[in-house]
Enzyme design. Structure first.
Site, short mmCIF file in Angstrom:
data_model
loop_
_atom_site.label_atom_id
_atom_site.label_comp_id
_atom_site.label_asym_id
_atom_site.label_seq_id
_atom_site.Cartn_x
_atom_site.Cartn_y
_atom_site.Cartn_z
N SER A 178 34.79 67.86 64.94
CA SER A 178 35.80 68.61 64.19
C SER A 178 36.35 67.69 63.10
CB SER A 178 36.93 69.03 65.12
OG SER A 178 37.71 67.89 65.43
N LYS A 179 37.27 68.24 62.34
CA LYS A 179 37.82 67.48 61.21
C LYS A 179 38.49 66.19 61.67
CE LYS A 179 38.52 71.32 58.10
NZ LYS A 179 39.48 72.41 58.03
#
Ligand code: GLU
Length: 493
Positions: A253-254
């Site tokens: 994920s980010k």
């Protein structure tokens, strides 16, 4: 394979193309190419709230940048269009009606609040939060009467009892108990299909032979298989590719860093790198070879080499791999990319970029340390300033060297007269000075490096001198000597 292979990438345009989606697109593309088949792009935009034109464009852009040309789909056409689900609503309505007519679907009048309350109550009782089939039990005639009164309704698929199995192209045999599958909504009250239903209808009508997708969809597959069967259709072959994790073992994920393909592009990663790197997320050739062009991957890619185990996204490896591709580019191309980066970020005034021959030499001198155009300035900023502002750590190393200022002055004197001002004579002069001083060459070179560039890690020192030229080199050496002496005056000798 007897039937020609047809695969599809079917993104929902609700955001940018992230690496997971790009990897799915790539695997489908490679599978199609490997088998001489057709790669279809289908835009799954039936979620009106979340789908945007902007995301659709971003997906096209990222795929084009990666070189994943689709054979059928938006902008290309094909015999199975339209390829935007939002343009196929009547098709879904028609097949949903058929399921309704044949008793494989039923109308559901329950409103969202009631459904939510009942789901929560089921969970409190420790039961799975499934639809409780209230509307399946409506007395005969009531459903029609409520439609006649204009009540809104959704259509639900009537999930049969038993279990559902398939032979997955990556996972092998997979089985789900139907009891855990809901009577899923296939058509919402606004007549828009849900993903599971629209995907089945389209995959069938578009004659998709293999569905390769992320394993986050694995629990959708038994639902879809049941819908195929209810419509009397043969399901395609399914293959679920493993998920992508960050270094800490959680889903990428980010939090782990960039995940959007176009962000990597904007950070200076090359499409060749991205394609090669994405291919290795869950696929391996022989456990040894890692460098592949897109063409080579088309040749090498087979499903039996896709792993069941999650893949780890290693940012350092990506960086390393980009270095490999970047350094393999011709110098002129590397210079173009550096120039493009410096221009677009306005990192340097335009006047500093006017001398291309100089830039070419600077890029050459920075060499392999530069793995992306973005790193060029870190090794080359000294070329574009009047006076260097040394890194504090470098400066304190220099200040701690007894005799450094005297040697810098002597080197400046030598550089003033060295003739011609070229690599070999510069080297001879520098080494000659060290010999006269009775010190190792490094005792002259290290201080000179810091004086000329302000840094400890730089291109080769004689390349630095050449790039700076005689006058600037001499001035910087004397400047540094002045500064050193001002900070701690040299003992009288
Ligand atoms: N639109 C779905 C997604 O983006 C497609 C899944 C599939 O390939 O069936 O996740």
């Amino acid at each position: 394979m007897s039937v020609p292979v047809r695969v599809r990438f079917a993104p929902s345009p609700t955001g940018y193309l992230h690496v997971g989606g790009a990897r799915t697109a790539l695997f489908n593309y490679l599978f199609a190419r490997h088998h001489g088949g057709v790669f279809v792009l289908r835009i799954e935009d039936t979620d009106r709230e979340r789908s945007t034109e902007e995301s659709t464009e971003a997906i096209y852009e990222a795929m084009k940048w990666l070189g994943l040309a689709w054979d059928e789909g938006p902008g290309v056409g094909g015999a199975y269009g339209p390829y935007h689900q939002s343009e196929r609503l009547p098709v879904y309505a028609e097949w949903a009606e058929r399921l309704l007519r044949e008793g494989n679907a039923y109308r559901c009048f329950c409103n969202p609040e009631d459904l939510k309350a009942r789901r929560e109550a089921a969970m409190t009782r420790g039961e799975p939060p499934r639809y409780d089939r209230t509307c399946l039990r409506l007395p005969p005639g009531e459903s029609d009467a409520r439609v006649a009164r204009g009540e809104p309704f959704a259509l639900r698929f009537r999930m049969p009892d038993g279990e559902t199995s398939w032979n997955d192209g990556v996972r092998g045999s997979v089985t789900f108990q139907n009891a855990v599958l809901d009577d899923l909504v296939i058509l919402r009250t606004d007549r828009h299909p849900t993903y599971n239903f629209a995907a089945v209808v389209d995959d069938h009508l578009m004659e998709i032979t293999h569905v390769l997708r992320g394993d986050d969809h694995i629990s959708n597959t038994p639902r879809q298989i049941r819908i195929y069967e209810a419509l009397g259709w043969t399901p395609p072959q399914f293959a679920h590719v493993p998920m992508i994790l960050g270094a800490d073992g959680t889903r990428l994920s980010k939090r782990h860093g960039a995940t959007s393909v176009t962000t990597f592009r904007d950070e200076g990663f090359l499409p060749e790198t991205m394609v090669n790197f994405l291919a290795l997320l869950g696929w391996a050739y022989d456990g040894e070879r890692e460098m592949f062009t897109l063409r080579e991957l088309e040749e090498a890619f087979t499903l039996d080499r896709v792993s069941k185990n999650p893949a780890i996204f290693n940012y350092e490896k990506l960086e390393w791999m980009n270095g490999e591709y970047f350094r393999a580019l011709p110098l002129a191309k590397r210079t173009d990319l550096v120039l493009e980066h410096l221009r677009s970020t306005k990192a340097l005034p335009e006047a500093a970029l006017a001398d291309r021959a100089f830039l070419v030499k600077a890029v050459e001198a920075a060499g392999d340390r530069v793995k992306r155009p973005q790193q060029f300035l870190a090794y080359s900023a000294y070329l574009f300033v009047d006076r260097v502002d040394p890194d504090p750590a470098a400066w304190s190393d220099l200040a701690a060297k007894p005799g450094a200022s005297g040697r810098l002055r002597k080197l400046a004197d030598a550089l003033e007269t060295v003739d011609p001002f070229e690599h070999d004579p510069l080297e001879a002069a520098t080494r000659g000075l060290a010999a006269t001083e009775g010190v190792k060459a490094g005792e002259v070179i290290m201080p000179a490096r810091i004086a000329l560039t302000g840094k400890k890690v730089t291109p080769g020192i004689f390349d630095v001198m050449l790039l700076l030229g005689r006058e600037r080199s001499v001035r910087r050496l004397r400047d540094a000597a002045d500064r050193l002496e001002a900070a701690s005056p040299a003992p009288a000798s």
